[in-house]
Design a protein around this motif. Structure first.
Motif, PDB file in Angstrom:
ATOM      1  N   PHE A 298       3.888  -0.987   3.743  1.00  0.00           N
ATOM      2  CA  PHE A 298       3.578   0.399   3.366  1.00  0.00           C
ATOM      3  C   PHE A 298       4.797   1.045   2.732  1.00  0.00           C
ATOM      4  O   PHE A 298       5.886   1.014   3.319  1.00  0.00           O
ATOM      5  CB  PHE A 298       3.172   1.205   4.596  1.00  0.00           C
ATOM      6  CG  PHE A 298       1.918   0.710   5.261  1.00  0.00           C
ATOM      7  CD1 PHE A 298       0.670   1.134   4.827  1.00  0.00           C
ATOM      8  CD2 PHE A 298       1.980  -0.187   6.310  1.00  0.00           C
ATOM      9  CE1 PHE A 298      -0.489   0.677   5.440  1.00  0.00           C
ATOM     10  CE2 PHE A 298       0.826  -0.655   6.924  1.00  0.00           C
ATOM     11  CZ  PHE A 298      -0.413  -0.225   6.486  1.00  0.00           C
TER      12      PHE A 298
ATOM     13  N   ALA B  76      -6.920  -4.239   1.098  1.00  0.00           N
ATOM     14  CA  ALA B  76      -5.640  -4.627   1.707  1.00  0.00           C
ATOM     15  C   ALA B  76      -5.865  -5.449   2.978  1.00  0.00           C
ATOM     16  O   ALA B  76      -5.063  -6.327   3.304  1.00  0.00           O
ATOM     17  CB  ALA B  76      -4.819  -3.384   2.032  1.00  0.00           C
ATOM     18  N   ALA B  77      -6.974  -5.180   3.674  1.00  0.00           N
ATOM     19  CA  ALA B  77      -7.218  -5.850   4.953  1.00  0.00           C
ATOM     20  C   ALA B  77      -7.461  -7.355   4.796  1.00  0.00           C
ATOM     21  O   ALA B  77      -7.457  -8.087   5.776  1.00  0.00           O
ATOM     22  CB  ALA B  77      -8.403  -5.203   5.666  1.00  0.00           C
ATOM     23  N   TYR B  78      -7.665  -7.835   3.578  1.00  0.00           N
ATOM     24  CA  TYR B  78      -7.837  -9.277   3.366  1.00  0.00           C
ATOM     25  C   TYR B  78      -6.497 -10.017   3.468  1.00  0.00           C
ATOM     26  O   TYR B  78      -6.463 -11.225   3.624  1.00  0.00           O
ATOM     27  CB  TYR B  78      -8.430  -9.554   1.980  1.00  0.00           C
ATOM     28  CG  TYR B  78      -9.923  -9.381   1.884  1.00  0.00           C
ATOM     29  CD1 TYR B  78     -10.779 -10.476   1.924  1.00  0.00           C
ATOM     30  CD2 TYR B  78     -10.494  -8.125   1.733  1.00  0.00           C
ATOM     31  CE1 TYR B  78     -12.149 -10.331   1.818  1.00  0.00           C
ATOM     32  CE2 TYR B  78     -11.862  -7.951   1.629  1.00  0.00           C
ATOM     33  CZ  TYR B  78     -12.680  -9.061   1.672  1.00  0.00           C
ATOM     34  OH  TYR B  78     -14.044  -8.902   1.579  1.00  0.00           O
ATOM     35  N   ALA B  79      -5.382  -9.278   3.346  1.00  0.00           N
ATOM     36  CA  ALA B  79      -4.067  -9.918   3.277  1.00  0.00           C
ATOM     37  C   ALA B  79      -3.594 -10.402   4.652  1.00  0.00           C
ATOM     38  O   ALA B  79      -4.185 -10.078   5.685  1.00  0.00           O
ATOM     39  CB  ALA B  79      -3.061  -8.927   2.696  1.00  0.00           C
TER      40      ALA B  79
ATOM     41  N   LEU C  85      -1.360  -8.942   9.854  1.00  0.00           N
ATOM     42  CA  LEU C  85      -2.783  -9.003  10.193  1.00  0.00           C
ATOM     43  C   LEU C  85      -3.190 -10.399  10.651  1.00  0.00           C
ATOM     44  O   LEU C  85      -4.116 -10.570  11.426  1.00  0.00           O
ATOM     45  CB  LEU C  85      -3.637  -8.619   8.989  1.00  0.00           C
ATOM     46  CG  LEU C  85      -3.335  -7.273   8.349  1.00  0.00           C
ATOM     47  CD1 LEU C  85      -4.249  -7.034   7.175  1.00  0.00           C
ATOM     48  CD2 LEU C  85      -3.478  -6.156   9.361  1.00  0.00           C
ATOM     49  N   GLU C  86      -2.506 -11.395  10.127  1.00  0.00           N
ATOM     50  CA  GLU C  86      -2.860 -12.779  10.452  1.00  0.00           C
ATOM     51  C   GLU C  86      -1.781 -13.291  11.386  1.00  0.00           C
ATOM     52  O   GLU C  86      -0.631 -13.452  10.997  1.00  0.00           O
ATOM     53  CB  GLU C  86      -2.903 -13.605   9.161  1.00  0.00           C
ATOM     54  CG  GLU C  86      -3.593 -14.942   9.253  1.00  0.00           C
ATOM     55  CD  GLU C  86      -5.065 -14.845   9.614  1.00  0.00           C
ATOM     56  OE1 GLU C  86      -5.407 -15.373  10.692  1.00  0.00           O
ATOM     57  OE2 GLU C  86      -5.867 -14.285   8.855  1.00  0.00           O
TER      58      GLU C  86
ATOM     59  N   ASN D  14       6.649   1.105   6.759  1.00  0.00           N
ATOM     60  CA  ASN D  14       6.063   0.300   7.828  1.00  0.00           C
ATOM     61  C   ASN D  14       5.597  -1.040   7.303  1.00  0.00           C
ATOM     62  O   ASN D  14       5.500  -1.249   6.095  1.00  0.00           O
ATOM     63  CB  ASN D  14       4.845   1.016   8.439  1.00  0.00           C
ATOM     64  CG  ASN D  14       5.253   1.959   9.551  1.00  0.00           C
ATOM     65  OD1 ASN D  14       6.041   1.582  10.408  1.00  0.00           O
ATOM     66  ND2 ASN D  14       4.739   3.165   9.507  1.00  0.00           N
ATOM     67  N   GLU D  15       5.264  -1.890   8.257  1.00  0.00           N
ATOM     68  CA  GLU D  15       4.802  -3.220   7.916  1.00  0.00           C
ATOM     69  C   GLU D  15       3.848  -3.655   9.026  1.00  0.00           C
ATOM     70  O   GLU D  15       4.125  -3.427  10.192  1.00  0.00           O
ATOM     71  CB  GLU D  15       6.020  -4.142   7.881  1.00  0.00           C
ATOM     72  CG  GLU D  15       5.778  -5.444   7.249  1.00  0.00           C
ATOM     73  CD  GLU D  15       7.062  -6.262   7.155  1.00  0.00           C
ATOM     74  OE1 GLU D  15       7.026  -7.286   6.520  1.00  0.00           O
ATOM     75  OE2 GLU D  15       8.083  -5.852   7.737  1.00  0.00           O
ATOM     76  N   THR D  16       2.731  -4.271   8.665  1.00  0.00           N
ATOM     77  CA  THR D  16       1.766  -4.703   9.670  1.00  0.00           C
ATOM     78  C   THR D  16       1.327  -6.128   9.390  1.00  0.00           C
ATOM     79  O   THR D  16       0.932  -6.442   8.268  1.00  0.00           O
ATOM     80  CB  THR D  16       0.518  -3.790   9.641  1.00  0.00           C
ATOM     81  OG1 THR D  16       0.906  -2.482  10.017  1.00  0.00           O
ATOM     82  CG2 THR D  16      -0.542  -4.270  10.602  1.00  0.00           C
TER      83      THR D  16
ATOM     84  N   ASP E 210      -6.623   0.606  -1.709  1.00  0.00           N
ATOM     85  CA  ASP E 210      -7.895   0.524  -1.010  1.00  0.00           C
ATOM     86  C   ASP E 210      -7.720  -0.223   0.318  1.00  0.00           C
ATOM     87  O   ASP E 210      -7.435  -1.420   0.326  1.00  0.00           O
ATOM     88  CB  ASP E 210      -8.892  -0.219  -1.911  1.00  0.00           C
ATOM     89  CG  ASP E 210     -10.290  -0.245  -1.328  1.00  0.00           C
ATOM     90  OD1 ASP E 210     -10.426  -0.109  -0.096  1.00  0.00           O
ATOM     91  OD2 ASP E 210     -11.244  -0.426  -2.104  1.00  0.00           O
ATOM     92  N   PRO E 211      -7.878   0.477   1.461  1.00  0.00           N
ATOM     93  CA  PRO E 211      -7.635  -0.183   2.748  1.00  0.00           C
ATOM     94  C   PRO E 211      -8.511  -1.420   2.976  1.00  0.00           C
ATOM     95  O   PRO E 211      -8.069  -2.400   3.563  1.00  0.00           O
ATOM     96  CB  PRO E 211      -7.944   0.905   3.789  1.00  0.00           C
ATOM     97  CG  PRO E 211      -8.557   2.041   3.060  1.00  0.00           C
ATOM     98  CD  PRO E 211      -8.238   1.893   1.608  1.00  0.00           C
ATOM     99  N   ARG E 212      -9.747  -1.375   2.510  1.00  0.00           N
ATOM    100  CA  ARG E 212     -10.651  -2.506   2.735  1.00  0.00           C
ATOM    101  C   ARG E 212     -10.151  -3.757   2.021  1.00  0.00           C
ATOM    102  O   ARG E 212     -10.229  -4.873   2.524  1.00  0.00           O
ATOM    103  CB  ARG E 212     -12.061  -2.160   2.237  1.00  0.00           C
ATOM    104  CG  ARG E 212     -13.137  -3.089   2.724  1.00  0.00           C
ATOM    105  CD  ARG E 212     -14.505  -2.527   2.367  1.00  0.00           C
ATOM    106  NE  ARG E 212     -14.550  -2.158   0.956  1.00  0.00           N
ATOM    107  CZ  ARG E 212     -14.839  -3.017  -0.002  1.00  0.00           C
ATOM    108  NH1 ARG E 212     -15.148  -4.246   0.264  1.00  0.00           N
ATOM    109  NH2 ARG E 212     -14.831  -2.623  -1.260  1.00  0.00           N
TER     110      ARG E 212
ATOM    111  N   ILE F 200       0.638  -6.341   5.484  1.00  0.00           N
ATOM    112  CA  ILE F 200       0.626  -5.157   4.624  1.00  0.00           C
ATOM    113  C   ILE F 200       1.991  -4.481   4.719  1.00  0.00           C
ATOM    114  O   ILE F 200       2.516  -4.284   5.815  1.00  0.00           O
ATOM    115  CB  ILE F 200      -0.461  -4.141   5.032  1.00  0.00           C
ATOM    116  CG1 ILE F 200      -1.831  -4.805   5.076  1.00  0.00           C
ATOM    117  CG2 ILE F 200      -0.503  -2.969   4.052  1.00  0.00           C
ATOM    118  CD1 ILE F 200      -2.952  -3.872   5.500  1.00  0.00           C
TER     119      ILE F 200
ATOM    120  N   MET G 265       0.833  -1.211   0.000  1.00  0.00           N
ATOM    121  CA  MET G 265       0.000   0.000   0.000  1.00  0.00           C
ATOM    122  C   MET G 265       0.859   1.248   0.000  1.00  0.00           C
ATOM    123  O   MET G 265       2.013   1.210   0.422  1.00  0.00           O
ATOM    124  CB  MET G 265      -0.846   0.035   1.268  1.00  0.00           C
ATOM    125  CG  MET G 265      -2.021  -0.871   1.285  1.00  0.00           C
ATOM    126  SD  MET G 265      -3.177  -0.305   2.560  1.00  0.00           S
ATOM    127  CE  MET G 265      -4.115   0.914   1.635  1.00  0.00           C
TER     128      MET G 265
END
Lengths: 193, 235
Positions: B215, B207-210, B227-228, B223-225, B203-205, B213, B39
């Protein structure tokens, strides 16, 4: 308060006892992970509603276990519920803890506002990931009501994430302004000249 | 071992006063079966990163390793071969060939790689079935919705059994509902079929499936986040 009106709305459908009310509330909201209501809260609210004459005990059921008090909505309760349907629900838009944290971090030499934004963004993305996972598991035909609730949460998170991007983009500009301070008014009587 | 690795990857367009650094010392690792979103605002270098990882463009300095092969060691012929066999591409505007039907489009990468027609079409049919198009084999792109066309493109990307799928704004040309279905399918590509999926999106929505993320900003990874939290899927 919303639990109070939810109880009135559920009793308007049919008379129920406390335990049934809690299960019906949970089914409506899509599970206790979305909005947990403790049994005690249901019973306290029910007795307050009874004191105000908005619900009344209709029967006592006994099938081996402890007695179940079944409640029904009264005409006064029906009226209160009608008022709720006709009015708007008040939402709080500007009471924002993250905003406070960010603004105070900007002027704190031991805090990094960019890190504050990053931590918040990561947390929002994890919430969004959880919601999309939950949403994908639901069936559009059977779970439409819950999907609508999830979509609302998803849309709010999207907006929060966009807002964070905007704030991050303007952070240096915000930093260059002095922080908001209260207007200083001299205390007591003005000094005699 | 990471399936994709970039080391200090740098891309500079132009030279002298007009030189533009699109990507500035970016080092990332991507595991097999992982779904990663990239993103960042437009111009942050996210498409450049995807093109370099896909061997569509050459780095100015630094390197890309795909399953341990350094792309800069390969000549153009070997690079094209690695691209055909190891990497599947999904684009924003689907890039299907209008005069070919879904089956012919999906079979194309195998035909280009010298696989006999019958075998190629059998494989293409299997993947069209898996992406939910079992009743659309003979439809041309113009007879399909946007979401269905992107499904054909995903079947085409998967038909040569690549280890990596690269998707550049795969939902950028779709409505919300179709976008959710396509990104859900990409999630399945990684979680069920074990491919590494790298997706560029703004699109944040989506990206949130990954699972993770990354950045980018001004060509730098900022940055890096994750999610799972769970372990990566078994191969």
């Amino acid at each position: 308060m919303s639990v109070r009106h939810a109880i009135l709305g559920l009793l308007a459908q049919k008379p129920r006892h406390g335990y049934e009310l809690r299960s019906a509330f949970e089914a409506l909201i899509g599970g206790e992970q979305n909005w947990e209501v403790k049994p005690a809260q249901i019973y306290t609210t029910l007795s307050r509603l009874e004191e105000s004459g908005l619900v009344a005990e209709a029967a006592i059921e006994q099938d081996g276990g402890p007695e179940k008090h079944i409640f029904d909505i009264t005409p006064a309760g029906r009226e209160e519920l009608g008022d709720w349907f006709e009015g708007a629900v008040e939402e709080v838009h500007q009471r924002d803890e993250f905003y406070l944290k960010l603004m105070l971090s900007i002027n704190d030499e031991f805090a990094d506002p960019y890190a504050v934004i990053h931590v918040q963004r990561s947390s929002l993305f994890r919430d969004l990931h959880g919601l999309t996972t939950q949403r994908q598991a639901l069936n559009g035909m059977e779970n439409l009501a819950q999907i609508l609730l999830l979509d609302k949460a998803v849309m709010h998170l999207e907006a929060d994430l966009r807002w964070l991007d905007m704030v991050e983009g303007r952070l240096d500009e915000i930093r260059s302004h002095p922080p908001p301070e209260p207007e200083t008014r001299p205390r007591g009587r003005p000094k005699k000249s | 071992m990471s399936i994709v690795e970039t080391k200090e990857l740098t891309k500079v367009y132009g030279s002298g006063d007009t030189a533009l650094t699109a990507l500035n010392h970016v080092s990332i690792h991507i595991q097999a079966g992982e779904f990663v979103a990239i993103m960042g605002p437009s111009g942050c270098g996210k498409s450049t990163l995807l093109h370099l990882v896909g061997g569509l463009d050459r780095a100015t300095s630094g390197g890309v390793m795909i399953e341990g092969h350094n792309l800069s060691d390969l000549n153009d012929t070997r690079l094209a071969e690695l691209r055909r066999r190891k990497i599947g591409f999904v684009f924003q505007f689907f890039n299907l060939i209008p005069v070919l039907n879904a089956l012919e489009n999906a079979a194309l990468p195998l035909l280009l790689d010298g696989v006999p027609l019958k075998a190629a079409q059998k494989k293409a049919a299997e993947w069209l079935d898996r992406v939910g198009l079992s009743d659309r084999h003979t439809h041309r792109p113009s007879q399909l919705s946007g979401g269905q066309q992107q499904r054909v493109a995903i079947a085409r990307a998967l038909v040569s059994e690549p280890a990596i799928i690269l998707a550049d704004e795969p939902t950028g040309n779709l409505d919300t509902h179709a976008a959710d279905e396509i990104v859900g399918l990409l999630r399945q590509v990684s979680s069920q079929w074990g491919r590494a999926v790298v997706m560029v999106t703004h699109d944040p929505r989506i990206a949130a499936y990954a699972d993770r993320i990354i950045f980018l900003k001004d060509g730098v990874m900022v940055n890096e986040t994750r999610l799972e939290a769970g372990a990566l899927p078994a191969q």
